[in-house]
Design a protein around this motif. Structure first.
Motif, short mmCIF file in Angstrom:
data_model
loop_
_atom_site.label_atom_id
_atom_site.label_comp_id
_atom_site.label_asym_id
_atom_site.label_seq_id
_atom_site.Cartn_x
_atom_site.Cartn_y
_atom_site.Cartn_z
N LEU A 22 -11.62 67.73 1.65
CA LEU A 22 -11.81 67.00 0.40
C LEU A 22 -11.02 65.69 0.38
N ILE A 56 -0.23 67.38 -3.90
CA ILE A 56 -0.62 68.71 -3.43
C ILE A 56 0.43 69.25 -2.46
N TRP A 68 0.43 78.50 -3.88
CA TRP A 68 0.66 77.23 -4.56
C TRP A 68 1.73 76.44 -3.81
N SER A 77 -15.79 57.54 -0.81
CA SER A 77 -15.70 58.61 -1.80
C SER A 77 -16.74 58.47 -2.88
N ARG A 126 -16.54 63.55 -5.62
CA ARG A 126 -15.46 63.90 -4.72
C ARG A 126 -14.13 63.45 -5.30
N TYR A 127 -14.17 62.23 -5.81
CA TYR A 127 -12.98 61.66 -6.42
C TYR A 127 -12.46 62.55 -7.53
N ALA A 129 -13.01 65.68 -7.94
CA ALA A 129 -12.51 66.94 -7.38
C ALA A 129 -11.09 66.77 -6.87
N ILE A 130 -10.84 65.65 -6.21
CA ILE A 130 -9.51 65.41 -5.66
C ILE A 130 -8.48 65.32 -6.78
N ILE A 131 -8.83 64.55 -7.80
CA ILE A 131 -7.89 64.38 -8.92
C ILE A 131 -7.64 65.74 -9.58
N ALA A 153 -7.86 68.73 -8.20
CA ALA A 153 -7.00 69.56 -7.33
C ALA A 153 -5.55 69.11 -7.46
N ALA A 154 -5.33 67.81 -7.43
CA ALA A 154 -3.96 67.31 -7.53
C ALA A 154 -3.33 67.73 -8.85
N PHE A 171 -2.27 71.41 -8.88
CA PHE A 171 -1.02 71.63 -8.16
C PHE A 171 0.16 71.03 -8.90
N PHE A 172 -0.10 69.98 -9.61
CA PHE A 172 0.98 69.25 -10.24
C PHE A 172 1.43 69.87 -11.55
N PRO A 220 2.53 72.75 -12.80
CA PRO A 220 3.84 73.40 -12.92
C PRO A 220 4.99 72.40 -12.76
N LEU A 221 4.79 71.41 -11.89
CA LEU A 221 5.85 70.42 -11.70
C LEU A 221 6.00 69.56 -12.95
#
Lengths: 284, 421, 276
Positions: free
Chosen positions: A87, A102, A158, C5, C9-10, C12-14, C16-17, C20-21, C23-24
């Protein structure tokens, strides 16, 4: 170039690393092996510690839990890492930043990650709050023997998936464009490009990730230690948690050593198998 | 690249300078503990003023890792630790393995400064004293005045002779929950033997260990199972929260989410930091027909027998335990009662100031430590015992059947304790 | 692979990020709000769960005034030295294992592999005994040493070196380069991305290290960040505000480093131009 010269040169290149590995990993491991053969209170060598752990329901349970965990979490993490790598293998603003985000969880101390997820997965935590908002029943997560192991898998994934993704991404970016152009000319679609070019070219990085991830997952314990202490009802008692508890909490270093030897042997077998599997048909 | 090499070299130089920077003419003592620097600082400062030729360096290690540090360093004859802060239940194990210096020659002085027999027992093993006692602990029942008012419940009395029974408390907790409190009651240190021992002892079920050296488990007797079931029911009935760790229970009380919390006196400074929280204290409940029991025991200071500076180490240890000045400083920033009788008077003066706001805390503390305190079992197998029991409590709290769980714990303990030779 | 891109796709990437982000982000806002509000809004979800009403720098300031500053510097120093020295010795070892054909090569390689199979925590105590006998307690050397011989990094680099075509090496011999010359002037320059990955492995190992620094260097001036953060969990009170503020620092620094590395990374890939 004679054999001896090559050996000598190799020796020079290898010396510092081999010295470190020997002194700082193998020698202490040897000491641990020796410890495992000394029963507490005895003077001589015996297999008493091994007899003890193999008749210990706790240890046997931890073997089972670790096996189940490994069988599920490794394909899961590698699959997700591969998907993510595919991706984010693109150019564009913010994509590099996204990759960093990530990857970032691996740089957080595991104690903090565990606490954060521990709170999120509380019965009254944020994840349940989101589920409830979506009309789903709140889940028990870490307080249920049926869901706790999966919750640990979630947390560990994660933390680590971005790390593995990075290696696969490196492999992806190493693939020469020419190969793709060649098959595209032959009329290959996206899926065929993936199957006939990408995957074979990724064999080496994937071997690396498979072996390294498997090993890492066998050694997981910080989230368990912090969040569940192996419970509920032993459902998250991964073997490394068992070792840590025996070595540092209960002060039974002999059985900890024996358990460690069993663990290392098991992992060694698995890793050797993986090498064989991945190197079949390696010759190009 | 060049820049990085430069930095590396500069740092290497710094390292060498640091390594060589020893103090001349001064004895330096290394004190290993699990306390924060801010708690240890006042007593070190006071000591260094009194003995200017001795310097004390505090090496702080997180509580969960203190055992690992002690095992790996003192066990291997390390001379770099002079003083170690010992958690009293661990003293039998440490003492029997030779990690602590015997202090019988100072018995008279210690008994004079610390007359409470329970506190003395806490630092003894096999007839000898192995550590200078410093602090003790007890438990209190904290309640949220606003939540109780809303439910129309009478505030519990602060008089130990009018102590609530557990049944009475649970009834009040249920009422508070019906009137809108998220939870009725919680323990501060859920799933921990330290916290829950008082339940089993109050019921007369005993500490869970018997026999020679207290190495024989007895955790699946009928009274044990009964109390275990009682504990599990608290959570099954939704009166107390599951899934909240001991570090987060205070937050529940502070945020007004639970009406009652059973916790130690150290919570007071945390609770006081919140002007929205209106709370008061009462003695902890007991089981009707049984006797009132409170947990006790805390930290003591011991000397590494391999230390090369034993005399200097003694000076510090005795300053913070036998000398009222030092003992009082040891609790200046740490909200625990000191065992030193003189220092306790100073501590009590300070605690009296809280009475108007939250009730006669110091009176309850004094009463409990003198009358209802029962220490954790003195055995070499304590940590093993506690580890297995904490897991069992956690399983019961999460819904496992009490009898099955305690049977399992009994088996585990039989095996694990047999390993201790 | 199509590199341009698409919008999908763009997105999807954002997404996903973000996942993951999240919790931070919670860590970050918890660090920047009053400590007692951290747990107040975890459920039910409200605006305050994601965006505090009261912002404060108390936690950050409280952190900086203490010994944490020193701990971060210690971690940085130890990690930096580990990466530099580690890359040198691991790449040399990987080179020998991938490129030089010598007897017992596979045996040595398996030894490297076994070394990272061994759980570090299980050998920490015997290792501690060894290091103590070498008088490496409370030294930077003691902190750094276990991190530089990293079997995983050797493995990674060996995999990569195996993929570099023999012809390049043979050309090097023809040109009169010795083995070291081939290593330094042919293999290393081609290995930008792999070296960066190996650097990541070495860095993460040290940045995350907890038990080892605890045992070998407990003296206050040698504390590393991962150990220092555990300081804020006292036995009786846990200051989550400070913990999360510390976590913020501990993660921002690698984030900056990783972002910079991303640039080097792409530049490396471009310049090494793939293979062939």
């Amino acid at each position: 170039m004679s054999r001896t010269t090559r050996l000598l040169v190799a020796f020079c290149f290898l010396l510092p690393a081999v010295l470190c590995v020997f002194l700082l990993r193998l020698w202490p491991a040897g000491l641990a092996l020796r410890n495992s053969l000394i029963a507490p209170g005895d003077g001589g060598y015996s297999l008493e510690n091994y007899r003890y752990i193999f008749t210990d329901p706790d240890f046997l349970n931890s073997l089972k839990v670790t096996l189940v965990y490994s069988v599920i979490v490794n394909p899961l993490q590698i699959g997700i890492a591969l998907a993510l790598a595919l991706l984010v293998n693109a150019k564009g603003p913010l994509i590099g930043f996204s990759r960093t985000l990530i990857l970032l969880p691996v740089a957080i101390p595991q104690s903090v990650s565990a606490v954060v997820w521990g709170v999120a997965l509380r019965p009254d935590g944020q994840i349940n709050a989101i589920l409830v908002a979506l009309g789903i029943e709140p889940q028990r997560f870490l307080t249920s023997p049926n869901q706790a192991l999966m919750s640990i898998m979630l947390i560990v994934s994660w933390i680590g998936v971005g790390y593995w993704m990075t290696f696969i991404l490196a492999g992806l970016q190493d693939i020469p464009k020419a190969l793709y152009e060649a098959v595209v000319i032959d009329g290959a679609n996206r899926w065929q490009q993936f199957w006939y070019v990408t995957l074979p070219q990724l064999r080496r990085p994937l071997t690396f990730v498979l072996v390294a991830d498997t090993v890492a997952n066998f050694l997981v314990f910080a989230p368990v230690q912090i969040l569940t202490a192996g419970g509920p009802e032993g459902s998250t008692n991964l073997i490394m948690n068992d070792i840590y508890t025996k070595a540092f909490v209960i002060s039974d270093p002999e059985s900890a050593a024996a358990t460690t030897i069993v663990l290392v042997s098991a992992v060694l077998i698995v890793v050797t198998l993986q090498f064989h599997l991945m190197s079949r048909g390696e010759d190009r | 690249m060049k820049r990085m090499i430069g930095i590396a070299l500069a740092s290497l130089a710094g390292l060498m300078a640091a390594a060589g920077g020893a103090q001349a003419d001064q004895t330096t003592l290394n004190f290993l503990s699990a306390q924060k620097d801010s708690i240890v600082a006042p007593m070190i400062e006071g000591f260094e003023k009194k003995y200017p030729d001795i310097r004390v360096v505090h090496q702080s290690v997180p509580f969960n890792d203190l055992n690992a540090a002690v095992e790996s360093r003192i066990a291997q004859g390390d001379t770099s630790i002079d003083l170690v802060h010992a958690d009293t239940p661990r003293i039998p194990a440490f003492a029997s393995q030779g990690y602590l210096l015997k202090l019988d020659d100072r018995r008279a002085a210690i008994e004079k400064a610390v007359p409470n027999k329970v506190d003395l027992e806490q630092v003894s093993w096999d007839g000898s004293i192995y550590a200078y006692p410093m602090w003790t602990s007890t438990q209190l029942l904290y309640y949220n005045k606003d939540l109780l008012k809303k439910a129309g419940i009478d505030m519990p009395s602060a008089d130990p002779s009018k102590r609530l029974t557990w049944k009475q408390l649970l009834d009040m907790a249920k009422k508070a929950q019906e009137a809108g409190a998220k939870w009725g009651v919680t323990f501060q240190q859920v799933d921990r033997y330290y916290q829950l021992q008082m339940l089993f002892e109050s019921k007369g079920a005993g500490p869970g260990l018997t026999g020679e050296g207290l190495l024989t488990p007895a955790v699946n007797t009928a009274p044990w199972v009964e109390v275990g079931k009682w504990y599990g029911d608290l959570y099954k009935d939704g009166l107390a929260p599951r899934g909240v760790t001991p570090e987060q229970t205070d937050e529940l009380f502070i945020n007004g989410q639970v009406a009652f919390i059973i916790g130690g006196p150290w919570a007071i400074s945390r609770y006081d930091g919140n002007s929205d929280l209106h709370y008061a204290v009462a003695p902890v409940p007991y089981f009707e027909g049984g006797k009132p029991v409170t947990p006790t025991g805390s930290w003591a200071i011991a000397i590494n027998p391999h230390s090369q500076k034993i005399d200097a180490a003694r000076k510090f240890a005795e300053y913070v335990s036998l000398d009222p000045e030092g003992a009082a400083l040891s609790v200046k920033t740490n909200p625990l009662p000191p065992v030193n009788a003189e220092a306790y008077k100073i501590y009590a003066e300070g605690m009296k100031k809280l009475t108007d706001r939250i009730g006669p805390v110091i009176d309850i503390i004094s009463y409990e430590t003198q009358n209802t305190a029962i220490g954790r079992p003195r055995t070499r197998g304590y940590v093993t015992f506690e580890t297995v029991m904490n897991r069992a409590f956690s399983d019961i709290r999460n819904g496992a059947d009490a009898k099955t769980t305690l049977d399992g714990a009994e088996q585990q303990l039989k095996r694990a304790l047999a390993r201790i030779k | 692979m199509n590199e341009h891109s698409s919008a999908l796709r763009y997105a999807a990437i954002i997404l996903a990020a973000l996942v993951f982000f999240m919790p931070l982000w919670w860590v970050a806002i918890s660090a920047l709000r009053p400590a007692d509000e951290i747990f107040r809004y975890i459920s039910p979800l409200s605006l305050q769960s994601f965006w505090p009403e009261h912002w404060t720098l108390t936690n950050i300031v409280g952190l900086w005034e203490g010994s944490f500053r020193r701990a971060i510097l210690n971690s940085l120093f130890v990690s930096a030295v580990t990466v530099i020295v580690g890359l040198a010795i691991c790449s040399m070892a990987a080179f020998a294992l991938a490129v030089i054909d010598f007897p017992l090569r596979n045996a040595v390689f398996m030894t490297m592999v076994v070394s990272f199979l061994i759980p570090f925590d299980a050998i920490a105590v015997p290792l501690f005994g060894i290091m103590r006998d070498l008088r490496l307690q409370n030294t930077y050397t003691g902190l750094i040493l276990p991190g530089i011989g990293n079997g995983l990094a050797v493995f990674l680099l060996r995999q990569f070196f195996l993929g570099i075509p023999k012809e390049l090496r043979e050309a090097g011999f023809v040109d009169g380069m010795g083995w070291f010359g081939i290593y330094w002037r042919i293999y290393l320059p081609l290995s930008g991305p792999a070296m960066i990955s190996a650097a990541l492995i070495l860095f993460v190992f040290q940045w995350q290290a907890y038990l080892w620094p605890l045992l070998i260097a407990p003296a206050p001036q040698f504390k590393v960040a991962a150990v220092a953060i555990a300081q804020f969990s006292g036995q009786y009170d846990v200051n989550f505000g400070l913990i999360f503020a510390a976590a913020l620092f501990i993660s921002v620094i690698p984030m900056v480093i990783l972002t910079i590395l991303q640039r080097f990374y792409s530049a490396s890939v471009a310049s090494s131009g793939g293979k062939e």
